[in-house]
Design a protein around this motif. Structure first.
Motif, short mmCIF file in Angstrom:
data_model
loop_
_atom_site.label_atom_id
_atom_site.label_comp_id
_atom_site.label_asym_id
_atom_site.label_seq_id
_atom_site.Cartn_x
_atom_site.Cartn_y
_atom_site.Cartn_z
N ASP A 173 1.06 -1.07 -0.02
CA ASP A 173 -0.02 -0.01 -0.12
C ASP A 173 0.83 1.15 -0.03
N SER A 224 -0.51 6.88 -2.49
CA SER A 224 -1.71 6.93 -1.68
C SER A 224 -1.84 8.58 -1.44
N PRO A 225 -1.93 9.39 -2.37
CA PRO A 225 -2.25 10.79 -2.31
C PRO A 225 -3.57 10.89 -1.96
N ASN A 226 -4.26 12.35 -1.78
CA ASN A 226 -5.52 12.56 -1.71
C ASN A 226 -6.10 13.22 -2.87
N HIS A 271 4.57 12.05 -0.26
CA HIS A 271 3.87 10.96 -1.33
C HIS A 271 5.02 10.39 -2.37
N HIS A 289 -3.71 3.58 -2.09
CA HIS A 289 -5.05 3.91 -1.22
C HIS A 289 -5.39 5.28 -1.12
N GLY A 296 -7.07 8.79 -1.20
CA GLY A 296 -8.20 9.79 -0.18
C GLY A 296 -9.13 10.16 -1.23
N TYR A 350 -10.75 7.61 9.20
CA TYR A 350 -9.67 6.98 8.57
C TYR A 350 -9.08 5.68 9.10
N ASP A 368 -9.23 1.87 7.31
CA ASP A 368 -8.12 1.14 7.40
C ASP A 368 -8.35 -0.34 8.08
N TYR A 418 2.61 -1.08 4.57
CA TYR A 418 2.25 0.24 4.35
C TYR A 418 3.24 1.18 4.36
N THR A 472 4.21 4.84 4.46
CA THR A 472 3.83 6.41 4.80
C THR A 472 4.77 6.94 5.66
N GLN A 518 2.62 8.64 10.86
CA GLN A 518 1.35 7.77 11.09
C GLN A 518 1.71 6.45 11.58
N PHE A 567 -0.90 3.32 12.60
CA PHE A 567 -1.10 1.74 12.51
C PHE A 567 -0.87 0.85 13.36
N1 ARG Z 1 -3.87 9.22 2.26
C1 ARG Z 1 -3.04 9.15 3.14
C2 ARG Z 1 -2.11 10.33 3.21
O1 ARG Z 1 -2.00 11.11 2.24
C3 ARG Z 1 -2.17 7.89 3.14
C4 ARG Z 1 -2.91 6.54 3.19
C5 ARG Z 1 -1.92 5.41 3.45
N2 ARG Z 1 -2.41 4.14 3.47
C6 ARG Z 1 -3.38 3.65 4.02
N3 ARG Z 1 -3.95 2.50 4.08
N4 ARG Z 1 -3.64 4.29 5.21
O2 ARG Z 1 -1.57 10.46 4.37
#
Ligand code: ARG
Length: 636
Positions: free
Chosen positions: A172, A175-177, A186, A212, A214, A361, A365, A387, A389, A393, A397
């Motif tokens: 995973d 994963s940008p938003n 990212h 993943h 957002g 969030y 997950d 994962y 990141t 975070q 997790f």
């Molecule tokens: N979209 C989230 C961010 O920009 C990261 C997601 C990471 N993956 C997950 N399964 N939470 O911080």
């Protein structure tokens, strides 16, 4: 992290290590059959403790088991060591692999591989597309345990292992938003995640590369409300319309949301409509996602990265079941109207349903973990979830992993791993910003890397008096610029923050992409000059037995033969910097060899062997760079 393994140094030739372990253990058990049987009965067989030698003078491997065994066997360590050595000397399979062992100090056994074994292994790897790296095998069913033993992962030739298809590994990453900037965090996730996926794929794992993104949540209420007001025509048309710069679009919407109560109320209603599946709201949502997606894709294409989008919205229908499951497992506690899981009575709980009924969030997950481990068709049937990141975070997790564990969603042998990384800092050691203080756009960052690589290249060409085609210059500048950005990120230990410095990452000297690319170019030149003697493929049977004599040759041979070990190590520990460091060392060991030992001018017998060694070096460097996601060049 759950199900991780202890750290261990790289060792030469995994398959040989495995074989020698068996042989040493056999010798130990033949010397003390009763003690061995008793030890086996307790599930802890006598252990010779074979490891890679801590120093080259000790040979290739050392067995440290005699000392701890002294007490249970009631013998001096030296007596144990000599008994083992005596048994080994009588084992023809062992004597074919190693020179006579030496006992050192109080009872260490030092083992040195026979030169002809090393040379044959080099020959075997020349022209082998896997360069000696075994394919991963599934753990024996009863013991996902054995796999958790890390680099003791079974290797081909281990008769005990039946070929079971491997379960997917999920990476995973990126994963940008949606509607927000894809920022340097990212970018790090994208580069590191891609590299880990490449290594896992090369080991033969089916890898699901998941983005993943957002793409769901209350922010869409305000985005859609804003869209309906400023670009109503976008919703009338069947084709996509360019909404302009989405980042400033987001900012405008946010500004109105923060200042205008009517807009705020409209946004809240919009969220409800979207969640209820209102067609117009969905259309607006799709438009926003599509536009973001196109922008993200440009970055992925440029970086040659493949990732499959499965955004947060995918899990939306699965959220109520998460809450039900947790309730059934007796894990839910109501706290001020919210559904919570308390992991630690002194710490804030994981909120899975807010008092207004909304999910967050963490809930998404949890749904993702549940789905990813569950067998198809209602899940991915994965065994390992990774994962990538930022380190910020980590507690998120840790908490969701713990909840998933308690809920019983993690199958036996299932692994949940967060791969955290530090911040990207500018020259000044502060968060990376442009001169005017804005966040850096990824596109600009990559453009600048390529432009600077191009300027460096033009300067070098002028210095060398070389004329090159424009297409060549563009190709080299792109490969070097983007390669440098990736390598700078991958080569530092990801946990630490890293300073983004163009001059350092583009330097031709040091642990950089240009240095490695240049070593490969040197080798490619050698291949051109070595012509017919640069063995195309040993598999075609054209390679005579190889012979090495110089210490620098042997140093290169031994380093090359530890490639399998470093790959397996990255697969386990998920640290790309180990592969970078290994490749950097390979280039250095090669350069030392090449500067001191004649290759093209060597006498004929040595020439073939040395060219074979160069060929293996080139192939290994090329493959290593590919696993880092870096495009290689034959000239630069
Ligand atoms: N979209 C989230 C961010 O920009 C990261 C997601 C990471 N993956 C997950 N399964 N939470 O911080």
């Amino acid at each position: 992290m759950i199900g991780t393994t202890p750290t261990r140094a790289a060792d030469p030739m995994l398959s040989v290590l495995q074989t020698l372990r068996h042989q040493l253990q056999g010798a130990l058990e033949r010397a003390w059959p009763e003690a061995a049987a008793a030890a086996r009965a307790t599930g802890q067989p006598l252990d010779p403790q074979l490891e890679p030698a801590s120093r080259p003078e000790f040979g290739d491997f050392q067995a440290n088991g005699a000392l701890p065994l002294a007490k249970p066997l009631r013998q001096s360590p030296r007596a144990i060591a000599s008994a083992v050595v005596e048994r080994l000397a009588a084992d023809p399979a062992f004597t074919a692999l190693c020179l006579p062992p030496e006992i050192a100090g109080p009872g260490f056994i030092n083992l040195t591989l026979r030169p002809e074994v090393l040379a044959a292994e080099v020959a075997r790897r020349v022209g082998d597309p896997r360069l000696g790296v075994p394919l991963a095998t599934a753990p024996p069913v009863a013991g996902a345990q054995a796999f958790a033993g890390g680099s003791d992962a079974p290797v081909p030739g281990d008769a005990a292992v039946a070929p079971i298809p491997l379960d997917p590994v999920i990476v995973d990453f990126s994963s940008p938003n949606i509607a927000k900037e894809m920022h340097v965090g990212h970018l790090r996730s994208t580069i590191i995640g891609d590299c880990l996926a490449r290594v896992l794929e090369f080991r033969g794992h089916p890898v699901l590369r998941l983005n993943h993104v957002g793409d769901w949540g209350t922010q869409f209420g305000m985005l859609i409300t804003h869209l309906k007001e400023v670009a109503p025509e976008a919703l009338e048309r069947a084709d996509a319309i360019d909404l302009g710069d989405l980042v400033s679009f987001y900012r405008q919407a946010k500004q109105r949301f923060d200042t205008d109560p009517a807009f705020q109320a409209a946004s809240r209603e919009e969220v409800v409509r979207l969640q209820g599946g209102d067609p117009l709201s969905l259309k607006a949502w799709t438009l926003l996602c599509d536009q973001s997606r196109r922008e993200f894709q440009r970055i992925y294409d440029r970086l040659d990265i493949v990732v499959q989008e499965r955004g947060e919205s995918f899990y939306n229908p699965l959220l109520p079941a998460v809450v039900d499951d947790l309730r059934a497992a007796g894990l839910l506690v109501e706290d001020a109207g919210a559904d919570c899981v308390f992991l630690d009575p002194d710490k804030p709980p994981v909120i899975v349903r807010k008092s207004d009924g909304g999910f967050n969030y963490a809930t998404t997950d949890l749904a993702a973990i549940r789905w990813r481990f569950a067998p198809p068709p209602k899940g991915d049937g994965a065994r390992r979830l990774i994962y990538v990141t930022d380190a910020g975070q980590a507690s998120h997790f840790a908490a969701v992993f713990a909840v998933a564990q308690r809920a019983g969603w993690v199958p036996p042998g299932g692994r949940l791993e967060h791969v955290p990384f530090g911040l990207v800092q500018g020259d000044d050691g502060k968060k990376l910003k442009t001169r005017s203080g804005d966040t850096v756009r990824l596109k600009d960052l990559l453009d600048e890397a390529v432009q600077r690589a191009e300027a460096d290249l033009r300067a070098r060409l002028a210095e060398e008096g070389r004329q090159e085609e424009e297409a060549f210059i563009q190709e080299v500048a792109t490969a070097v610029g983007l390669g440098a950005v990736k390598y700078a990120d991958l080569s530092t230990n990801r946990i630490t923050n890293y300073q983004f410095r163009f001059d350092r990452m583009l330097a031709l000297q040091g642990n950089t992409a240009p240095y490695l690319l240049y070593a490969l170019v040197r080798l490619a030149g050698l291949a051109r000059k070595g012509g017919e003697h640069f063995p195309a493929s040993a598999r075609e049977g054209s390679l005579p037995p190889l012979q090495f004599s110089e210490p620098r040759e042997w140093a290169l041979v031994r380093h090359l033969l530890s490639f399998d070990a470093v790959i397996v190590e990255v697969e386990e520990e998920l640290l790309p910097n180990r592969l970078c460091g290994w490749l950097f060392e390979l280039s250095q060991v090669f350069n030392r060899f090449y500067d001191q030992v004649p290759v093209l001018k060597a006498p004929p017998e040595a020439r073939v062997s040395r060219l074979a060694l160069c060929r293996l070096t080139a192939d290994t460097l090329r493959l290593g760079l590919q696993l880092l996601g870096i495009q290689t060049l034959s000239r630069m």
